[in-house]
Design an enzyme around this catalytic site. Sequence first.
Site, mmCIF file in Angstrom:
data_model
loop_
_atom_site.group_PDB
_atom_site.id
_atom_site.type_symbol
_atom_site.label_atom_id
_atom_site.label_comp_id
_atom_site.label_asym_id
_atom_site.label_seq_id
_atom_site.Cartn_x
_atom_site.Cartn_y
_atom_site.Cartn_z
ATOM 1 N N GLU A 1 18.357 5.952 -31.074
ATOM 2 C CA GLU A 1 19.128 4.706 -31.120
ATOM 3 C C GLU A 1 18.383 3.557 -30.426
ATOM 4 O O GLU A 1 18.590 2.398 -30.749
ATOM 5 C CB GLU A 1 20.507 4.937 -30.458
ATOM 6 C CG GLU A 1 21.614 4.108 -31.072
ATOM 7 C CD GLU A 1 23.009 4.497 -30.585
ATOM 8 O OE1 GLU A 1 23.138 5.213 -29.566
ATOM 9 O OE2 GLU A 1 23.983 4.072 -31.221
ATOM 10 N N HIS B 1 10.990 31.124 -32.671
ATOM 11 C CA HIS B 1 11.300 31.973 -33.818
ATOM 12 C C HIS B 1 11.854 31.160 -34.981
ATOM 13 O O HIS B 1 12.491 31.707 -35.871
ATOM 14 C CB HIS B 1 12.284 33.069 -33.393
ATOM 15 C CG HIS B 1 11.747 33.882 -32.252
ATOM 16 N ND1 HIS B 1 11.001 35.013 -32.432
ATOM 17 C CD2 HIS B 1 11.798 33.669 -30.904
ATOM 18 C CE1 HIS B 1 10.633 35.489 -31.247
ATOM 19 N NE2 HIS B 1 11.108 34.688 -30.301
ATOM 20 N N LYS C 1 30.225 1.035 -39.892
ATOM 21 C CA LYS C 1 31.582 0.802 -39.358
ATOM 22 C C LYS C 1 32.339 -0.173 -40.246
ATOM 23 O O LYS C 1 33.536 -0.010 -40.499
ATOM 24 C CB LYS C 1 31.484 0.247 -37.926
ATOM 25 C CG LYS C 1 30.941 1.259 -36.927
ATOM 26 C CD LYS C 1 30.962 0.683 -35.513
ATOM 27 C CE LYS C 1 30.212 1.559 -34.543
ATOM 28 N NZ LYS C 1 30.012 0.942 -33.239
HETATM 29 O O1 PA5 Z 1 24.608 4.198 -26.775
HETATM 30 C C1 PA5 Z 1 25.428 3.563 -27.393
HETATM 31 O O2 PA5 Z 1 25.558 2.338 -27.265
HETATM 32 C C2 PA5 Z 1 26.373 4.248 -28.364
HETATM 33 O O3 PA5 Z 1 25.982 5.562 -28.590
HETATM 34 C C3 PA5 Z 1 27.793 4.237 -27.786
HETATM 35 O O4 PA5 Z 1 27.801 4.891 -26.563
HETATM 36 C C4 PA5 Z 1 28.771 4.907 -28.736
HETATM 37 O O5 PA5 Z 1 28.740 4.287 -29.998
HETATM 38 C C5 PA5 Z 1 30.186 4.823 -28.185
HETATM 39 O O6 PA5 Z 1 30.537 3.490 -27.964
HETATM 40 P P1 PA5 Z 1 31.687 3.074 -26.983
HETATM 41 O O7 PA5 Z 1 31.337 3.550 -25.626
HETATM 42 O O8 PA5 Z 1 31.737 1.576 -27.061
HETATM 43 O O9 PA5 Z 1 32.936 3.709 -27.466
#
Ligand code: PA5
Length: 415
Positions: free
Chosen positions: A265, A291, A406
Amino acid sequence: MSKTELFFKSELMQNDIDEAYEAIIEESESGEVGYYLLPEDMQTLTEIRQFCENYDFDAIKNVVVIGIGGSSLGTKAIDYMLAHTENRNDKNLIFMENVDPNEIKHNLKNVNFEESFFIMISKSGGTIETTSHVKYILDRYDISLGDAAFVKHFAIITDPLSPLDQFAKEHTLTTFHLPLNVGGRFSVFTPVGLLPLMILGYDVEKILFGARELKESFFAKNEDTLIKKAYFYASSQENLPINVLFSYSSSFKYFNDWYVQLWGESLGKINRDGKKVGLTPIALVGSVDQHSFLQLIIEGPLNKTVTMIKVEDFNNEMKIPDITIPHLEKTNFINEHSFNELINAQCDATMESIKDQGVDVDMITLNGLDEKSVGEMIFYYELLTSLTGYFLNVNTYNQPGVELGKVILQKKFEK
Ligand code: PA5
């Protein structure tokens, strides 16, 4: 302290190394990226400690973390790495992450509301998985928003002034905040991780201490290896686009997941030059994945870098007994050696075999698996991610790519 050995050449001049240190120090001082300051945030730690001391956690059997991605993975990683240690109490830690109805049913099967403490974690405050779980829990246990039981059994962790924060305030729910400049996946040293980990009995201060030691060493410019490694990954990402983490302990199972999220990410982006860049993270556990995936590393395309993680001392003397099994005498060479020796010898042997094939490898060796070394490992990977992002010329801290899905999801439910 752990050590990292690089078995590849990273051609970086001293002035480029110095520039990288300066870029990170500047980023930290700019106030735009807040995670660098977390290892020394004793005020938050004190607030959480006070809350834990004043709440009757003896009556609580289940700690239910409702959150996803950066709101759950760090806690899961740390708990799994430290689950074998003495400080861990016997409360169940349950994660409500995925909206898989069968998993939800399974997770809540033995959860009695009165014996449970629910921590709803959402930085943005409106993540659909998280809010859906909370709605389901309220309905399942017949709890109304105004009930005293809701206030008693729930805590909220979110950004200040998020919609969830406003809701929590109106319903007088216990609330902890994340700093606005700390992204979800970098947030495990905020209340996001500190609250559940403290409830589970861990010495959270020691976790932060481990992170702080590494931070101080980096900010004193004593971590050239980290910079060389990040530079190598970024500069060779076209030929070596896959980054394999091969962790030699089952305790790293969820650390591996945390790494995949952090790396994927943060670094998979269109960079500031308009180019699509990134390093595909693959995470394995040794010796099990010898393995399965190892064959691909050894004989498949030379398009991967591999990081091995080894734990020198598992603090466990368990041995393979001196038993001869007829027809299987060839396995006797390991009799009377410890499992600790065996797993580490397997790690070394795998590393040598990978290196012999011309794969670029490095090895991180931890002295042991305790609160301090775990804090250090988390911060090590956060720094490595920031540095690789710097060399890839991306914004490491946003995630514009996940927004589109989303929007499409919402449209699918619009009438
Ligand atoms: O690292 C990030 O920004 C994302 O993985 C968020 O943690 C994830 O989408 C969850 O978002 P939120 O904490 O706003 O619910």
